[in-house]
Design an enzyme around this catalytic site. Structure first.
Site, PDB file in Angstrom:
ATOM      1  N   CYS A 143       5.568   0.062   7.096  1.00  0.00           N
ATOM      2  CA  CYS A 143       4.872   1.181   6.240  1.00  0.00           C
ATOM      3  C   CYS A 143       6.319   1.570   5.651  1.00  0.00           C
ATOM      4  O   CYS A 143       7.453   1.647   6.014  1.00  0.00           O
ATOM      5  CB  CYS A 143       4.726   2.199   7.035  1.00  0.00           C
ATOM      6  SG  CYS A 143       4.112   3.847   6.219  1.00  0.00           S
ATOM      7  N   LEU A 144       6.087   1.789   4.356  1.00  0.00           N
ATOM      8  CA  LEU A 144       7.332   2.173   3.518  1.00  0.00           C
ATOM      9  C   LEU A 144       7.960   3.472   3.906  1.00  0.00           C
ATOM     10  O   LEU A 144       9.279   3.726   3.545  1.00  0.00           O
ATOM     11  CB  LEU A 144       6.805   2.489   1.934  1.00  0.00           C
ATOM     12  CG  LEU A 144       6.287   1.057   1.280  1.00  0.00           C
ATOM     13  CD1 LEU A 144       5.942   1.387  -0.059  1.00  0.00           C
ATOM     14  CD2 LEU A 144       7.450   0.053   1.401  1.00  0.00           C
ATOM     15  N   GLY A 183       0.862  -1.159   0.038  1.00  0.00           N
ATOM     16  CA  GLY A 183       0.014  -0.130  -0.099  1.00  0.00           C
ATOM     17  C   GLY A 183       0.706   1.196  -0.097  1.00  0.00           C
ATOM     18  O   GLY A 183       1.898   1.162   0.397  1.00  0.00           O
ATOM     19  N   HIS A 205      -2.957   7.809   6.528  1.00  0.00           N
ATOM     20  CA  HIS A 205      -1.821   8.747   5.710  1.00  0.00           C
ATOM     21  C   HIS A 205      -2.446  10.028   5.117  1.00  0.00           C
ATOM     22  O   HIS A 205      -1.978  11.067   5.217  1.00  0.00           O
ATOM     23  CB  HIS A 205      -1.103   7.967   4.476  1.00  0.00           C
ATOM     24  CG  HIS A 205      -0.025   7.115   5.045  1.00  0.00           C
ATOM     25  ND1 HIS A 205       1.206   7.551   5.700  1.00  0.00           N
ATOM     26  CD2 HIS A 205       0.130   5.813   4.833  1.00  0.00           C
ATOM     27  CE1 HIS A 205       2.073   6.593   5.845  1.00  0.00           C
ATOM     28  NE2 HIS A 205       1.396   5.574   5.340  1.00  0.00           N
ATOM     29  N   GLN A 259       3.239  10.153   0.825  1.00  0.00           N
ATOM     30  CA  GLN A 259       4.538   9.326   1.073  1.00  0.00           C
ATOM     31  C   GLN A 259       5.450   9.820  -0.191  1.00  0.00           C
ATOM     32  O   GLN A 259       6.463   9.348   0.065  1.00  0.00           O
ATOM     33  CB  GLN A 259       4.315   7.901   1.250  1.00  0.00           C
ATOM     34  CG  GLN A 259       3.447   7.389   2.578  1.00  0.00           C
ATOM     35  CD  GLN A 259       3.292   6.099   2.479  1.00  0.00           C
ATOM     36  OE1 GLN A 259       2.325   5.621   2.059  1.00  0.00           O
ATOM     37  NE2 GLN A 259       4.159   5.235   3.133  1.00  0.00           N
TER      38      GLN A 259
HETATM   39 NI    NI Z   1       2.018   3.481   5.525  1.00  0.00          NI
END
Ligand code: NI
Length: 172
Positions: free
Chosen positions: A94-95, A46, A140, A51
């Site tokens: 999370c990335l 995701g 986010h 981001q």
């Molecule tokens: Ni994330």
């Protein structure tokens, strides 16, 4: 399609509320495709637009397993319109918080309304992993990270580790 640079926590850009998209046009579809490419390249399931520095309400998701065909899923202006009373715990990552994981408790099923890449309103009913990922990505868009759901002590520990990791990267 292009890979976009990821923003890593702690970063004030990850704490902002993203703006609704007025209409899904060609540049926005381009952003969805770039976000999917970026997510796949980072082995994520995701990704939310903030981001990659885009403060718009756009998320992409693909929870297909390694041996399954890809199931790219782009959602614009996603909105949770129903959440199950039953909660579930998932060990989230999370990335934007590389190699950091923590158990997070969330509703085990949700119903989400969104615009698809053709600007058409849609709804999806999700449970299990998809429900968790959708809630994580929608968070986010509201400036929330998974660490905002855990204890202050654990959150500070993770953010301290990330600060150190970022600083080490800057020194290289
Ligand atoms: Ni994330």
């Amino acid at each position: 399609m292009a890979r976009l640079p990821l923003i890593f926590a702690p970063d004030p850009r990850l704490k902002k509320v993203a703006t609704p998209v007025s209409s899904v046009d060609a540049p926005l579809v381009g952003l969805i495709d770039d976000m999917l490419e970026t997510m796949y390249a980072a082995n994520g399931i995701g990704l939310a637009a903030p981001q990659v520095g885009e403060l718009q309400r756009v998320i992409v998701v693909d929870i297909a397993g390694k041996n399954e065909p890809p199931q790219p899923f782009g959602l614009v202006n996603p909105e949770i319109i129903w959440a199950d009373d039953t909660l579930t715990t998932y060990n989230e990552g999370c990335l934007s918080l590389p190699e950091q994981y923590s158990d997070v408790v969330r509703p085990q099923a949700v119903r989400v309304r969104y615009l698809d890449r053709h600007n058409q309103p849609q709804e999806v009913q999700a449970d299990g992993l998809l429900a968790t990922v959708l809630q994580h990505e929608i968070d986010h868009l509201n400036g929330l990270l998974f660490v905002d759901h855990i204890s202050l002590l654990k959150r500070n520990m993770i953010l301290r580790r990330l600060k150190k990791w970022k600083k080490a990267g800057d020194d290289v």
